[in-house]
Structure formats: C-alpha cells, structure tokens
Design a protein around this motif. Structure first.
Motif, short mmCIF file in Angstrom:
data_model
loop_
_atom_site.label_atom_id
_atom_site.label_comp_id
_atom_site.label_asym_id
_atom_site.label_seq_id
_atom_site.Cartn_x
_atom_site.Cartn_y
_atom_site.Cartn_z
N LYS A 1 0.85 -1.23 -0.02
CA LYS A 1 0.04 0.10 -0.01
C LYS A 1 1.14 1.25 -0.02
CE LYS A 1 -2.08 -1.02 3.74
NZ LYS A 1 -1.33 -2.46 4.26
N SER A 2 1.64 1.36 1.03
CA SER A 2 2.59 2.50 1.17
C SER A 2 3.74 2.57 -0.19
CB SER A 2 3.55 2.58 2.26
OG SER A 2 2.80 2.31 3.39
N LEU A 3 4.03 1.57 -0.75
CA LEU A 3 4.91 1.61 -1.95
C LEU A 3 4.13 2.27 -3.08
CD1 LEU A 3 7.33 -1.33 -1.85
CD2 LEU A 3 7.77 0.93 -0.70
N PHE B 1 2.64 11.18 5.16
CA PHE B 1 3.33 9.68 5.16
C PHE B 1 3.12 9.05 6.38
CE2 PHE B 1 5.78 13.02 2.54
CZ PHE B 1 5.91 11.99 1.66
N GLN B 2 3.07 7.72 6.39
CA GLN B 2 2.72 6.92 7.51
C GLN B 2 3.43 7.22 8.67
OE1 GLN B 2 2.95 2.53 6.47
NE2 GLN B 2 1.90 1.88 8.09
N GLU B 3 4.84 7.33 8.64
CA GLU B 3 5.49 7.75 9.86
C GLU B 3 5.91 9.11 10.04
OE1 GLU B 3 7.59 3.71 11.06
OE2 GLU B 3 7.39 3.97 9.02
N ALA C 1 -3.13 9.99 1.52
CA ALA C 1 -2.93 9.95 2.96
C ALA C 1 -2.88 8.65 3.43
CB ALA C 1 -4.21 10.46 3.60
N ASP C 2 -1.42 8.16 3.79
CA ASP C 2 -1.15 6.89 4.27
C ASP C 2 -1.47 6.93 5.70
OD1 ASP C 2 0.11 4.43 4.61
OD2 ASP C 2 1.80 4.80 3.52
N GLU C 3 -2.44 6.06 6.26
CA GLU C 3 -2.73 6.01 7.58
C GLU C 3 -2.55 7.13 8.31
OE1 GLU C 3 -3.44 2.82 8.66
OE2 GLU C 3 -2.45 1.22 7.37
N SER D 1 7.75 -2.74 5.95
CA SER D 1 6.52 -1.73 5.82
C SER D 1 6.32 -0.97 7.37
CB SER D 1 5.31 -2.42 5.45
OG SER D 1 4.92 -3.19 6.55
N GLY D 2 5.47 -0.16 7.60
CA GLY D 2 5.38 0.26 8.81
C GLY D 2 4.54 -0.56 9.76
N GLY D 3 3.72 -1.52 9.22
CA GLY D 3 3.24 -2.41 10.40
C GLY D 3 4.29 -3.23 10.87
MG LIG Z 1 2.46 1.15 4.76
#
Ligand SMILES: [Mg+2]
Ligand SMILES: Nc1ncnc2c1ncn2[C@@H]1O[C@H](COP(=O)(O)OP(=O)(O)OP(=O)(O)O)[C@@H](O)[C@H]1O
Ligand SMILES: Nc1ncnc2c1ncn2[C@@H]1O[C@H](COP(=O)(O)OP(=O)(O)OP(=O)(O)O)[C@@H](O)[C@H]1O
Ligand SMILES: [Mg+2]
Lengths: 291, 268
Positions: free
Chosen positions: A46-48, A95-97, A175-177, B158-160
């Motif tokens: 998903k993020s990629l 971004f997610q983080e 929007a990533d999480e 990945s984040g998770g």
């Molecule tokens: Mg991700």
C-alpha cells in the motif's frame, strides 16, 4: 471526465532482486471529489504504491512497469523539478510515519509554512496567519508553532503532517494511515476537515487505512491489496457488503465489532491453499470468476 | 488473576517548558502529568486511553524512568525506581520493557533486525549466541515475520512490520512489565488480532503485566482488565473495563465511546 489519477499496471521491485514484485500490476482510478480507500494486509504494498505515485520510491526500489497519470498528465516522464512543483502544490501527501518526514531541527510552524511560501509566495503576516489557521484546523493551539517535532505528542505530529499536506489545498491528497495515532474524537475532527476540502475544493483522496469503520464512513471506492496485487476493486458498498475475493471475505471476517465483543480472530488462510499460485495472472483470473 | 500490584505510580507530576510568544522567545511551563496515580496488578492489563496530547506517552516514559519526574514516585515490586543505583536500574530494565509509539524512530537504522531484537538478550547476558538466535527467530515468527527478515534493515520493512519488530524486541526478554504505547495502531485487523492474541498468550505463559496505551476502544475492550481515562494530564476516570463500557461516568468517556467510527454504519 478526465480522472484525477489513473494508475495502470504499476509494478515495483527491489533493484537488488528484480524478480520479487513488491507491487505487481496495480491499476485503479480516482475521480475529483471522490475518495478511494486502499486496504490490505501489512506489507501488501500500500505505502509503496502511494510513494510510487509521488515519485518518492527509495533508491533501492524501482518502478519497472506501469503508467501514472495525474489530471491527464503522465507523471513518470516528468523531470525532478516539474515533479517537485506538483508535490505539495497539486498533490499533498501524509506519510505513514510522521517522524521520518518531519525535520527534527525546524519548528513545526516553519515546516507548515514552507509549502505556503514556496508554492503560493506567502510572506510575513499573511504567512503567519495562515500557519496559525492551519494549526487551529487540526486542533493544535497556534502558540505551538514554535515547537520542534520532538516536543509534540505522536498524534500532534501526525496532525502537523496533515496541516502541511493540505496547506496549499491540493487537488489530490494521498493519505497513508493518517489517523492511526488519533483518538476517535480528534479523528472525527480531521475526517470532517478533509471532507470539507473534498466538497469545497473538489479534492480527490487516496486514503490508505486498516480501519474498516473509517472505510465505511468515507470511501466511495475501495482497493483491496494482498501480497503486492490488487485482488478486489469496487464501490464501498460492493466491497464491504458483497466481497468477491476470498481474501477480502477472510479479512472482513476479522474486523472487530464496534463494541469490541466479537472474539479476536486472525485471518484464516485456508482459501489460499485452494488457489493456484498467486501470480498476477491467476489473481486476475480469480477476480473475474469469483470462487 | 488479580493479585498485588507489581507497578504503582503515586502522584506523578511532569512539566515541560514550552516556547511561546511571537518569536518563540518566551516560555512557560506546561503540566503534562498532573498528580497521576495508577496501579497495575501482577498478571493483568491496564489500559490507558485518552485524547491525543493528554499525556499518555509522557506517563509511559515516566513509569519506566526514561524521563525525569518533577515529583511523585514509581514503585516496581515495592521498590522505588528513582532510588535504585544506575547499575540496579539497568538490571531491572530487563523486566521493564517498552514498545514505543513511533517504531521507525526507535529502531537503529544501521542495525539488522536480527541484531536489534537480540540486543537486549546480549546486554543482559541471556543465553549463548545460538540460544539467542533461536529465541529471536521464534519471537519474530510469533509476530508474523520470517527468518530471512533477520538480515534486513529497518527501512526495508513496511510500517506495520516495523511496529511488530518493536514488539518482538520488548517481548523476547520475557520481562515482567511491558508498557506498550499504541502497539497495534498501524496493523491491519488480522495482524492486530494475531498480536493481541500473542500478548494474551504470553500473559498466560509468563504472568506478564501490561500497561496498554491505546486510543482504540475496540482494542481496549479485548485486552484490558482495567481502564484509566486521561484528559489534559489528569486521570478523570478509572475502573474495570466492563464497568466503564457499561456505564461511563464522565462526559468525556461517553463521547469517546460514542465516536467510534462505523458504529452506526457498521462495516461488516
Ligand atoms: Mg504502509
Ligand atoms: N526498501 C525496501 N527494500 C526491500 N523491500 C522493501 C523495501 N521497502 C518495503 N519493502 C517491502 O515491500 C513490501 C510492501 O511494503 P509497503 O510499505 O508498501 O507495505 P504496506 O502495505 O504499506 O504495509 P503496512 O500496512 O504494514 O504499512 C513489504 O513486504 C516490505 O517489507
Ligand atoms: N518535550 C516536550 N516539550 C514540550 N511539550 C511536550 C514535550 N513532549 C510532550 N509535550 C506536550 O505534552 C502533552 C502530552 O504529550 P504526550 O506525548 O504525553 O501525549 P499523548 O497522550 O501520548 O498523545 P498522543 O495520543 O497524541 O500520542 C502534549 O500536549 C505535548 O505537546
Ligand atoms: Mg503518545
């Protein structure tokens, strides 16, 4: 109508191991004013996918195939400078983080102000007022503009990212999480804010989330990813209420109920054994002829 | 299951200095913890819920002496952690572990995952090299990662997946108390269920106690025995999980329960 975003056959591999597809033949479209949610298991790409659209894949990764068109314009052939102009101005990204994308040595006010001065040429008082307004909209007291990222809570950092991403009122937001660190009340405020941009500016949103409650509340369309591939893609009603692919069905079966009473259950992979090897071709096949 | 408290916090106060004024030249002090008292029973799970910015992560860090307190004390198995010598505190760290809210920031980018998860075992001299490797491998598998992942660096996940590495790093030491700060917030519903079940299994196996910080009340309902609700640095409500869900006393808690997304729409 020209779609806002059209992704066709996107494939991403590690440069060191080009045989391993991290994202494999991913296609979907997004219309202006609509929200497409991307769901799927941790590590499914998903993020990629989002980073590839933004042209921000790390150097160890490579897009080997696929086209990405934004407002009818191909993004994959743009030079770095043209891409930079689009990022932050026409396409915003959360971004997610947060800590990986916030600069620890600059104040949050400075960081929110940057796209405003770069893309919109805002200066001085007008700039300060806009920064204060954005902070307020995401529920952070404007006096905190002079704080550094590590002086904020996890959820506050996430909201700074959100403020930065919508500063220039982009045509599309990825929007990533974006609300993982937010409690439900603040999350509701943020989702309302995004919805308002969607209505007022006709902004389209690509929204990655694992929260099916959020999907039910905001999605028009849903993309389901599994091991780098899109296994199901349809309207929110179709995907949530009449899922076709066994992975989607299995995933939905472990969604916790709102009351948190349903027994916890990790996904049941029994269906995977009955599937032919998960190559792109096979998955496409099982999509058109549901098991 | 509920026995004597293993971790007790009494009247914790923590203030931060925050920049204020037009150019950030002025400053004022901000009370992030305002006389917070909690008590964790051995072998049980205490959830801490509350709005973003209410002081949950500050509490977590103060409980483990990762941040200095202004006043108040933390007792672990009856001993005041602040009075331990630094050597004794280092010893106790094995038993007091933390899963951080921001996984990426807490993982050393230059270390391979196998090394990151094994580091605590090495520091505390637990097992020989082969035993350590085996324990790391078993724990990685339990959080849904694979043997090959041991050779990779944090940015390759990945984040998770990174969030699960942080969980494996804390649990591999078989500590007595684990403070988990939003440990499942980035996980899909399936992996989330897998991790929550893992935490419960380990609690059974090793009588672990958890302080479980989460903003997701659906998750809290599954994992917690007791709940503490924080609001602006204060504890506004605490009690058994069933009681709080059935009859929340504070308007703030009622509001939290009512705003769970999809509550009306109900996704599947
Ligand atoms: Mg991700
Ligand atoms: N730089 C890299 N090198 C090699 N593999 C990578 C790299 N970055 C990511 N991956 C792998 O690619 C896969 C997809 O990663 P991605 O970050 O897109 O997952 P995701 O769907 O966003 O998962 P999550 O929900 O956990 O955030 C993962 O298995 C991850 O381990
Ligand atoms: N180093 C610091 N300097 C100044 N203020 C700080 C610092 N660290 C945290 N704060 C402030 O203290 C308050 C509590 O922060 P904390 O991180 O404990 O919140 P939290 O409950 O964990 O929130 P979240 O759910 O968003 O993670 C916040 O308003 C935050 O901005
Ligand atoms: Mg926090």
């Amino acid at each position: 109508m020209t779609p806002l975003l059209q992704v066709d056959g996107l494939t991403v591999v590690p440069r060191a191991a080009p045989g391993r597809c991290l994202v494999s033949d991913v296609s979907f479209t997004l219309q202006p004013g609509k929200t497409t949610c991307v769901v799927g298991e941790s590590g499914s790409g998903k993020s990629l996918t989002a980073l590839a659209v933004m042209g921000l894949l790390s150097r160890q990764l490579q897009r080997t195939r696929g086209s990405i068109r934004f407002q009818g314009q191909g993004l994959t052939t743009l030079d770095a400078e043209a891409m930079r102009r689009i990022r932050g101005r026409s396409i915003g990204m959360i971004f997610q983080e947060p800590m990986t994308s916030l600069n620890p040595v600059l104040t949050i006010g400075h960081q929110i102000g940057e796209p405003l001065s770069v893309h919109l040429g805002l200066r001085g008082r007008a700039l300060q007022a806009r920064i204060a307004g954005l902070l307020q909209q995401v529920g952070i007291p404007p006096e905190r503009a002079n704080s550094y990222p590590d002086e904020l809570s996890g959820g506050q950092r996430q909201r700074v990212m959100i403020a930065m991403s919508i500063a220039c009122e982009p045509a599309m937001l990825i929007a990533d999480e974006p609300t993982t660190a937010l409690d439900v009340t603040v999350q509701a405020q943020i989702l309302r804010l995004l919805d308002e941009l969607k209505t007022r500016m006709n902004m389209g949103m690509l929204f990655i989330t694992h929260d099916f409650g959020v999907v039910a509340d905001i999605a028009d369309d849903v993309v389901v990813m599994f091991r780098g591939e899109v296994v199901e893609y349809g309207s929110v009603d179709q995907v949530l209420n009449r899922p076709q692919h066994p992975y989607t069905k299995a995933l939905l079966a472990c969604v916790p109920d709102a009351d948190g009473k349903k027994p916890l259950l990790p996904i049941d992979y029994a269906w995977l054994e009955q599937q032919p090897a998960t190559t792109a071709a096979n998955l496409q096949h099982s999509m058109s002829e549901p098991a | 299951m509920m026995t004597s408290p293993i971790l007790t916090a009494r009247k914790l106060v923590k203030t931060y200095t925050q920049r204020s004024g037009k150019f950030g030249l002025g400053s004022h002090s901000f009370r992030a913890l305002d006389e917070v008292s909690i008590s964790l029973s051995a072998g049980s799970t205490l959830a801490v819920v509350g709005e973003s910015g209410s002081g949950k992560s500050t509490l977590a860090r103060c409980l483990l002496q990762l941040l200095p307190l202004d006043s108040g004390e933390v007792l672990f198995e009856g001993r005041n952690l602040a009075t331990l010598s630094s050597a004794a505190l280092r010893q106790e760290r094995r038993n007091l572990q933390m899963v951080f809210q921001d996984p990426f920031a807490s993982l050393n980018p230059r270390m391979k995952i196998g090394e990151i998860v094994a580091e605590g075992l090495l520091i505390h001299g637990m097992g020989n090299a082969d035993e350590r490797r085996e324990r790391v491998l078993q724990m990685l598998k339990r959080v849904g990662l694979q043997e090959a992942d041991m050779q990779k660096y944090p940015h390759q996940f990945s984040g998770g997946q990174r969030q699960r590495i942080g969980i494996a790093r804390a649990l591999v030491l078989q500590p007595k108390v684990v403070v988990c700060d939003e440990p499942v917030s980035a996980l899909d519903v399936s992996i989330q269920a897998q991790i929550l079940l893992l935490l419960k299994d380990l609690q059974q196996e090793m009588a672990l106690s958890y302080v479980f910080i989460s903003h997701d009340l659906r998750v809290v309902r599954h994992i917690a025995d007791e709940v503490v609700v924080m609001h602006q640095g204060k504890v506004v409500e605490q009690g058994a999980v069933e009681a709080i869900y059935a009859a929340p006393q504070q308007a703030y808690t009622q509001n939290l329960l009512n705003s769970i997304p999809g509550r009306r729409a109900v996704a599947a």
